[in-house]
Write a protein that holds these residues in place. Structure first.
Motif, PDB file in Angstrom:
ATOM      1  N   LEU A   1      -9.058   7.017  -4.469  1.00  0.00           N
ATOM      2  CA  LEU A   1      -8.336   8.265  -4.696  1.00  0.00           C
ATOM      3  C   LEU A   1      -9.075   9.103  -5.733  1.00  0.00           C
TER       4      LEU A   1
ATOM      5  N   VAL B   1       0.596   3.975  -3.058  1.00  0.00           N
ATOM      6  CA  VAL B   1       0.041   5.294  -2.740  1.00  0.00           C
ATOM      7  C   VAL B   1       1.113   6.377  -2.832  1.00  0.00           C
ATOM      8  N   SER B   2       2.306   6.124  -2.259  1.00  0.00           N
ATOM      9  CA  SER B   2       3.344   7.162  -2.276  1.00  0.00           C
ATOM     10  C   SER B   2       3.786   7.451  -3.703  1.00  0.00           C
TER      11      SER B   2
ATOM     12  N   ILE C   1      -7.357   1.112  -4.665  1.00  0.00           N
ATOM     13  CA  ILE C   1      -6.843   2.415  -4.244  1.00  0.00           C
ATOM     14  C   ILE C   1      -7.277   3.491  -5.225  1.00  0.00           C
TER      15      ILE C   1
ATOM     16  N   VAL D   1       0.839  -1.201   0.000  1.00  0.00           N
ATOM     17  CA  VAL D   1       0.000   0.000   0.000  1.00  0.00           C
ATOM     18  C   VAL D   1       0.876   1.253   0.000  1.00  0.00           C
TER      19      VAL D   1
END
Lengths: 247, 138
Positions: A245, A123-124, A241, A119
Motif C-alpha cells: 500500500l 485492508v478495509s 500489506i 485481509v
C-alpha cells in the motif's frame, strides 16, 4: 503502653483497610453492573445489541468520572478479573477438543475463510480511515484491530501505530461485532455455528467470541481457532500489506 | 475443582514460557489453549484404545470449570474495556473516520469470513444450525 497499642490500632484501622475497601468496592460495582447488564439483556428478549460488556463499561466509566477515581486505581482494584482472561482463554481448549472432528473436516474451508477475513479486515480498516481523512497514525492503529489485544499491540508497535488506540479499537470492534454480527449474518442466510464462531473470532476477537462461545460449544471451538489463527496470519500479512500500500 | 484450575494455570504457564523462550508472536494463553487441546486429544485417543480408563486430567471438573469461565468471558473484558476512557480525547478528535472504519471494517470482516466459510462448507452436512429465534441470543 496501653496508649501505644491504642495508637497502633488507630493507625491500623485508619490505613490498612483502605486499599482493601477500594478493591472490594470496585469489584462489587463491576460485578453488580455486569450482572445487571445480563439481566437487562434477558429482559429485552435476549437482544444481541443490549450487550452487557458495553453496559458495564459505560456505567463503570461513569462511576470513575463521578468519584474522580483514576483508571489506574480502578484497574489495580479489579485486576483479578482481568487476570482470569488467561485461564479462560486456555479453557477454550475443551470445546475445541470436543469438536475436533468438525474442525478437521472443515479445515480447507477454514483456511480460505481465515485468509479472506484477515485481509479484508486489515485492508478495509486502513482504507476507510484514510478515505475519511483520518491521520496516518490512526490508520496504522486500525490495521490489526481485529486481533486479540496482546498480538494487536505487538503489531501496532512494529508498524508505528499507537498501542493504546489499537487496544481501544479492538474493544470497540469486538463490541460492534457482538452487538450486530449475529443478526446480520443470519440475514445473509448463514446459520451454521462454524461460520458464526469463526467470523466472531476473526473479525471481533475476544468480546464477539465471548458472545458466540456462551451460546454453543461448536461456536466456541471455531471462535477459539479464529482468535488463535487470525493472530498468526495478521502478524504476517500486516507488514506485507503495508509494503504494497502506498503512503 | 482445584485440580481443574491447576491444569488451566499450568498450561497458561507452559504457553507463556514457550512464548518467551521461542519469541513467538502469539500470546501465552493462546499457545496454552492449543497445547491443552492437543493434550486432551492425545489422552482421549489413548483411552479409547486402552479401554475405559479414567484419565488423569480430562475430568468432568475440567469441563464444568471451562463452561463456567466461558459463560462469563464477557465480564473478563470489562476491566480492560473501561480503559477506553483514557483514550476518549483521541477517539473524539478523529470521531468520524474512526466510527465509520470500525463499523465498516468489522462488518466486512465478519461477512467475508462467514460467507467464505458458509460457501466452502455448505454442501457438506452441518448438523449444528442456529434455531431461528428472531434475533434472540443466549
Amino acid at each position: 503502653m496501653q496508649s501505644l497499642s491504642h495508637t497502633l490500632h488507630q493507625i491500623y484501622a485508619r490505613f490498612l483497610p483502605e486499599p482493601n475497601m477500594e478493591t472490594l468496592f470496585w469489584l462489587s460495582v463491576t460485578l453488580a453492573v455486569f450482572a445487571l447488564g445480563v439481566r437487562l439483556q434477558i429482559r429485552l428478549g435476549r437482544a444481541p445489541w443490549a450487550n452487557p460488556v458495553l453496559f458495564a463499561i459505560a456505567f463503570v466509566a461513569l462511576g470513575l468520572l463521578v468519584t474522580e477515581t483514576p483508571y489506574a486505581t480502578y484497574f489495580e482494584s479489579v485486576k483479578i478479573i482481568n487476570f482470569l482472561l488467561g485461564p479462560a482463554t486456555v479453557a477454550l481448549a475443551i470445546p475445541l477438543a470436543d469438536s475436533i472432528r468438525l474442525v478437521t473436516r472443515s479445515l480447507p474451508a477454514m483456511t480460505l475463510a481465515l485468509l479472506a477475513g484477515s485481509v479484508t479486515s486489515v485492508v478495509s480498516g486502513i482504507v476507510l480511515v484514510l478515505l475519511l481523512g483520518g491521520s496516518h497514525e490512526v490508520a496504522l492503529s486500525m490495521a490489526p484491530k481485529a486481533v486479540t489485544t496482546p498480538i494487536a499491540i505487538a503489531i501496532t508497535t512494529q508498524i508505528g501505530g499507537i498501542p493504546a488506540l489499537t487496544a481501544a479499537f479492538a474493544i470497540l470492534g469486538g463490541i460492534i461485532a457482538a452487538m450486530i454480527g449475529e443478526t446480520i449474518l443470519r440475514r445473509l442466510g448463514i446459520t451454521d455455528w462454524r461460520a458464526h464462531g469463526l467470523a466472531a473470532g476473526i473479525a471481533g476477537s475476544g468480546i464477539a467470541a465471548a458472545q458466540v462461545a456462551q451460546r454453543d460449544p461448536v461456536g466456541a471451538a471455531f471462535a477459539a481457532l479464529g482468535i488463535g489463527l487470525n493472530g498468526l496470519v495478521t502478524a504476517i500479512i500486516v507488514p506485507l500489506i503495508l509494503y504494497f500500500l502506498p503512503g | 475443582m482445584p485440580e481443574a484450575f491447576l491444569i488451566l494455570i499450568l498450561f497458561q504457564l507452559l504457553g507463556s514460557a514457550l512464548q518467551m523462550v521461542l519469541h513467538l508472536p502469539v500470546p501465552g494463553p493462546v499457545i496454552g489453549m492449543f497445547l491443552l487441546a492437543a493434550a486432551l486429544l492425545w489422552k482421549r485417543s489413548r483411552t479409547r484404545t486402552d479401554g475405559p480408563k479414567a484419565s488423569s486430567f480430562d475430568t468432568p471438573a475440567l469441563s464444568s470449570l471451562s463452561r463456567t469461565l466461558i459463560a462469563c468471558l464477557g465480564l473478563l473484558f470489562v476491566p480492560a474495556g473501561v480503559g477506553l476512557v483514557t483514550q476518549m480525547p483521541v477517539l473524539l478528535a478523529n470521531g468520524l473516520p474512526i466510527a465509520v472504519a470500525l463499523f465498516g471494517s468489522t462488518l466486512l470482516g465478519l461477512m467475508v469470513t462467514a460467507f467464505v466459510m458458509h460457501r466452502a462448507t455448505h454442501d457438506r452436512p452441518s448438523p449444528e444450525r442456529i434455531p431461528d429465534t428472531g434475533g434472540q441470543v443466549l
